[in-house]
Design a protein around this motif. Structure first.
Motif, PDB file in Angstrom:
ATOM      1  N   VAL A 144     -30.571 -36.047  25.769  1.00 49.68           N
ATOM      2  CA  VAL A 144     -31.857 -36.068  26.108  1.00 49.68           C
ATOM      3  C   VAL A 144     -32.385 -35.407  24.717  1.00 49.68           C
ATOM      4  O   VAL A 144     -31.832 -34.616  24.280  1.00 49.68           O
ATOM      5  N   GLY A 145     -33.653 -35.836  24.760  1.00 50.78           N
ATOM      6  CA  GLY A 145     -34.481 -35.044  23.765  1.00 50.78           C
ATOM      7  C   GLY A 145     -34.670 -35.982  22.398  1.00 50.78           C
ATOM      8  O   GLY A 145     -34.523 -37.351  22.565  1.00 50.78           O
ATOM      9  N   ASP A 146     -34.945 -35.477  21.358  1.00 55.42           N
ATOM     10  CA  ASP A 146     -35.458 -36.118  20.228  1.00 55.42           C
ATOM     11  C   ASP A 146     -34.060 -36.748  19.079  1.00 55.42           C
ATOM     12  O   ASP A 146     -33.420 -35.962  18.546  1.00 55.42           O
ATOM     13  N   ARG A 147     -33.891 -37.825  19.488  1.00 54.50           N
ATOM     14  CA  ARG A 147     -32.742 -38.490  19.229  1.00 54.50           C
ATOM     15  C   ARG A 147     -32.735 -38.645  17.462  1.00 54.50           C
ATOM     16  O   ARG A 147     -31.904 -39.122  16.400  1.00 54.50           O
ATOM     17  N   GLN A 148     -34.081 -38.526  16.821  1.00 56.45           N
ATOM     18  CA  GLN A 148     -34.421 -38.910  15.354  1.00 56.45           C
ATOM     19  C   GLN A 148     -34.593 -37.413  14.673  1.00 56.45           C
ATOM     20  O   GLN A 148     -34.994 -37.402  13.635  1.00 56.45           O
ATOM     21  N   ILE A 149     -34.188 -36.217  15.470  1.00 57.07           N
ATOM     22  CA  ILE A 149     -34.530 -34.921  14.967  1.00 57.07           C
ATOM     23  C   ILE A 149     -33.759 -34.782  13.551  1.00 57.07           C
ATOM     24  O   ILE A 149     -34.197 -33.946  12.841  1.00 57.07           O
ATOM     25  N   LEU A 150     -32.502 -35.388  13.177  1.00 55.77           N
ATOM     26  CA  LEU A 150     -32.007 -35.383  11.819  1.00 55.77           C
ATOM     27  C   LEU A 150     -31.928 -36.508  11.063  1.00 55.77           C
ATOM     28  O   LEU A 150     -31.371 -36.283   9.937  1.00 55.77           O
ATOM     29  N   ALA A 151     -32.777 -37.508  11.259  1.00 53.06           N
ATOM     30  CA  ALA A 151     -32.747 -38.523  10.673  1.00 53.06           C
ATOM     31  C   ALA A 151     -33.359 -38.468   9.418  1.00 53.06           C
ATOM     32  O   ALA A 151     -32.410 -39.087   8.249  1.00 53.06           O
ATOM     33  N   ASP A 152     -34.186 -37.669   9.141  1.00 50.29           N
ATOM     34  CA  ASP A 152     -34.901 -37.548   7.576  1.00 50.29           C
ATOM     35  C   ASP A 152     -33.847 -36.380   6.663  1.00 50.29           C
ATOM     36  O   ASP A 152     -34.152 -36.419   5.633  1.00 50.29           O
ATOM     37  N   LEU A 153     -32.944 -35.961   7.433  1.00 46.36           N
ATOM     38  CA  LEU A 153     -31.878 -35.062   6.726  1.00 46.36           C
ATOM     39  C   LEU A 153     -30.674 -35.376   6.576  1.00 46.36           C
ATOM     40  O   LEU A 153     -29.815 -34.795   5.977  1.00 46.36           O
ATOM     41  N   GLY A 154     -30.371 -36.991   6.771  1.00 50.63           N
ATOM     42  CA  GLY A 154     -29.222 -37.353   6.716  1.00 50.63           C
ATOM     43  C   GLY A 154     -28.404 -37.863   7.652  1.00 50.63           C
ATOM     44  O   GLY A 154     -27.288 -38.300   7.601  1.00 50.63           O
TER      45      GLY A 154
END
Length: 185
Positions: A144-154
């Motif tokens: 649950v939650g923001d699955r894109q939380i680390l997308a911009d970090l790799g």
């Protein structure tokens, strides 16, 4: 046993620190802890992992609302620090969600109740992915939650969802901070 780490981005890269969660009782406490570790109000990531059962990531940037991801809400909701995160994500006030989860047996029935038998080919009305069945605000099994939380970090959403085992190390590796994190563990 919990593993908790704080990663703060600086102009020179990431700084890692092992963090104590003893004084954390609310999401606000956790966000305050993250902001204290921030350098120039830059990105701070707080990782919490419990014995490979679940992990959570809280991302704090400047004065924005924190972004949260939990790998398995049902497992996390049964632990003190995970409950803080799942309550925020699922809109629970803490007491209701805890009471709902505490009153359940592992098979999803309330204490003392036997599981109703469903006629052949019919559903028993319980959602296999929830702790209490349909219509409940209880935590679901799974992320649950923001699955894109680390997308911009790799780390892409797909990579985040595939994490298993020592998720904290895999995330640190994807962010290029594995050596820094291991130094503080």
């Amino acid at each position: 046993m919990y593993i908790a780490a704080l990663l703060a981005r600086t102009e020179d890269g990431w700084q890692a620190s092992d963090t104590e969660l003893d004084d954390v009782e609310t999401l606000s406490d956790l966000v305050e802890l993250a902001r204290e570790g921030s350098v120039d109000d830059d990105t701070v990531l707080v990782f919490i992992e419990q014995e490979d059962a679940w992990f959570g990531v809280v991302r704090v940037e400047d004065l924005e609302e924190p972004r949260i991801y939990v790998s398995d809400a049902a497992a996390a909701a049964r632990s003190s620090y995970g409950e803080i995160l799942t309550n925020e994500l699922l809109g629970g006030d803490g007491d209701d969600l805890s009471a709902d989860l505490d009153s359940l047996d592992l098979d999803g029935t309330e204490d003392g109740e036997s599981e109703p038998a469903a006629p052949d080919g019919e559903s028993d009305g319980l959602d296999d992915d929830t702790a209490d069945g349909p219509g409940s605000k209880a935590a679901t099994a799974g992320p649950v939650g923001d699955r894109q939380i680390l997308a911009d970090l790799g780390m892409s959403e797909k990579e985040l969802l595939e994490l298993d085992g020592d998720a904290l190390s895999e995330i640190a590796d994807a962010l290029g901070v594995a050596e820094i994190l291991e130094a503080v563990r």
